[in-house]
Design an enzyme around this catalytic site. Structure first.
Site, mmCIF file in Angstrom:
data_model
loop_
_atom_site.group_PDB
_atom_site.id
_atom_site.type_symbol
_atom_site.label_atom_id
_atom_site.label_comp_id
_atom_site.label_asym_id
_atom_site.label_seq_id
_atom_site.Cartn_x
_atom_site.Cartn_y
_atom_site.Cartn_z
ATOM 1 N N ASP A 121 4.070 8.176 2.945
ATOM 2 C CA ASP A 121 4.073 9.295 3.870
ATOM 3 C C ASP A 121 4.223 8.726 5.274
ATOM 4 O OD1 ASP A 121 3.708 11.626 5.252
ATOM 5 O OD2 ASP A 121 1.660 11.985 4.597
ATOM 6 N N SER A 122 4.862 9.481 6.173
ATOM 7 C CA SER A 122 5.193 8.965 7.504
ATOM 8 C C SER A 122 4.013 8.929 8.458
ATOM 9 C CB SER A 122 6.291 9.817 8.125
ATOM 10 O OG SER A 122 5.806 11.119 8.406
ATOM 11 N N GLY A 123 2.912 9.559 8.114
ATOM 12 C CA GLY A 123 1.784 9.639 9.013
ATOM 13 C C GLY A 123 1.694 10.945 9.771
ATOM 14 N N GLY A 124 2.675 11.830 9.595
ATOM 15 C CA GLY A 124 2.656 13.115 10.287
ATOM 16 C C GLY A 124 1.438 13.942 9.954
ATOM 17 N N ASP A 131 7.268 13.964 11.040
ATOM 18 C CA ASP A 131 7.287 15.402 11.278
ATOM 19 C C ASP A 131 5.967 15.838 11.890
ATOM 20 O OD1 ASP A 131 5.748 14.866 8.967
ATOM 21 O OD2 ASP A 131 6.002 16.913 8.259
ATOM 22 N N GLN A 152 9.496 22.231 7.252
ATOM 23 C CA GLN A 152 8.311 22.839 7.836
ATOM 24 C C GLN A 152 8.564 24.341 8.035
ATOM 25 O OE1 GLN A 152 5.326 21.695 8.165
ATOM 26 N NE2 GLN A 152 5.624 19.502 7.819
ATOM 27 N N GLY A 158 3.609 20.886 5.138
ATOM 28 C CA GLY A 158 2.913 21.967 5.818
ATOM 29 C C GLY A 158 2.307 23.011 4.915
ATOM 30 N N ASP A 166 1.798 14.993 -5.011
ATOM 31 C CA ASP A 166 0.710 14.044 -4.767
ATOM 32 C C ASP A 166 -0.479 14.812 -4.232
ATOM 33 O OD1 ASP A 166 0.033 13.189 -1.625
ATOM 34 O OD2 ASP A 166 1.898 14.292 -1.897
ATOM 35 N N HIS A 190 -10.362 9.247 -15.512
ATOM 36 C CA HIS A 190 -10.190 10.462 -16.307
ATOM 37 C C HIS A 190 -9.313 11.476 -15.575
ATOM 38 C CE1 HIS A 190 -10.857 14.104 -18.578
ATOM 39 N NE2 HIS A 190 -11.040 14.679 -17.390
#
Length: 376
Positions: free
Chosen positions: A92-95, A146, A194, A221, A271, A340
């Protein structure tokens, strides 16, 4: 990246496909365990490979940039080598992390200035710098930078934010064209749709993202507090616009029911921290509903965690034993619960794939949603 559609469910928009990168094949629909800091919390890589067996896991640009820092990762030869993982990784880009730091960040057209949650030090992310960081981290799939808007969100703010995300996307693409791959394998790039929960904005954003012709596309988003029905409505709008011959990734989603409902709308990749985070708090997901293993009722229940007899860790331990481990605050309890839950999530998407290929995903999904929507 190569993406090949194999089957469509006749009752829904669900699809089964095969995605292939230089680190191997990914069978979709897929759930990707979250390994934010280079580790899926509470799970040894050996257990991850042998018991859970995912084709792909996640890392996070924001967190890895701060610790262990990109220079260390570069010296190690990238994240794969650093964590001894020879399968696929997505970053993930960190947005989203910047969004979650609302009290400690300032968003401008140029980028985002923020304070580290660790030591308060100041940093500045731009679309260009985030692409450079993700080149060094070396994930197989990397995300555009983003802005993730909150829920609820004012329409005008959501619109301005969406257009800025689109401008940032163009800057990401321009920067990637200049940057060679850091290691001896390629990377694929996904932009992010978005638009909050506004149908017209989601439509505009999906059309713009589709026009950039990236190798895959992501939906961001959502799962930020909106009702599930609004999430599904937004996912359906964008999936109907995004190209069929490319993977669709719904970021940060969600519960087992959320995943099945979004698979039915045409989403391929998911995810979420929920299976690992909930496990550490004693909440277990099963095919018949959720279990709070801390409840006294499980103290003398010697049956497996999941009555379906699924082929992961629940075959080895009883509810009573797991309840005991949580009662005495034994670390092993959290580890078993984590394996589990992740095992269950992977079983669920693999069963979904099987039923899509067999042509009866729709009826199976409806049955599973009813079964899982219970507290045991």
């Amino acid at each position: 990246m190569n993406f090949r559609l194999l089957s469509n469910d006749p009752h829904t928009k669900a699809r089964a496909a095969l995605l292939e990168t230089d680190h191997g094949q990914i069978e979709t629909p897929i759930f990707m365990p979250v390994g934010t800091l280079g580790t899926v919390k509470g799970v040894h890589q050996r257990e991850l490979k042998n018991d859970i067996n995912p084709d792909i896991i996640l890392g996070n640009t924001y967190h890895l940039y701060l610790r262990p820092q990109t220079e260390i990762l570069k010296q190690a030869g990238g994240l794969h080598r650093f964590i001894n993982w020879d399968r696929n990784i997505l970053t993930d880009s960190g947005g989203y992390q910047v969004y979650s730091l609302s009290a400690n960040r300032k968003i401008k057209e140029e980028g985002v200035k923020f304070k580290s949650h660790i030591d308060g030090s100041t940093h500045f992310f731009t679309p260009e710098s985030v692409m450079k960081i993700q080149r060094v981290i070396g994930a197989d799939i990397i995300m555009a930078f983003d802005e993730c808007t909150p829920y609820p969100c004012d329409y005008n703010y959501a619109k301005r934010s969406m257009h800025m995300t689109h401008r940032w996307l163009d800057r990401c693409i321009n920067e990637l064209e200049k940057l060679p791959f850091e290691y001896d394998y390629s990377q694929s790039f996904f932009p992010i749709i978005q638009g909050s929960t506004y149908k017209d904005l989601r439509k505009q954003s999906a059309e713009y993202i589709a026009s950039r012709e990236a190798e895959g596309n992501a939906i961001g988003g959502l799962s930020v507090g909106e009702p599930a029905e609004e999430m599904y409505a937004m996912a359906e709008i964008v999936c109907d616009i995004l190209p069929e011959n490319k993977p669709r990734y719904l970021m940060g989603v969600g519960t087992p029911i959320n995943i099945l409902e979004n698979i039915a709308l045409g989403v391929d990749m998911f995810d979420c921290v929920m299976p690992t985070r909930n496990a550490r708090n004693g909440m277990l997901f099963t095919a018949h509903g959720t279990i709070n293993i801390k409840n006294r009722k499980w103290a003398d229940d010697f049956s497996p965690i999941d009555e379906m007899g699924l082929t992961f860790v629940d075959l080895e331990y009883s509810k009573a034993y797991l309840k005991h481990l949580f009662s005495v605050n034994e670390m092993l309890g959290k580890q078993i619960a984590t394996i589990h839950n992740l095992g269950f999530y992977l079983w669920l998407v693999r069963e979904a794939r099987k039923h899509i290929i067999e042509g009866d995903f729709g009826p199976w999904k409806n049955k599973m949603v009813k079964q899982m929507d219970k507290r045991l």
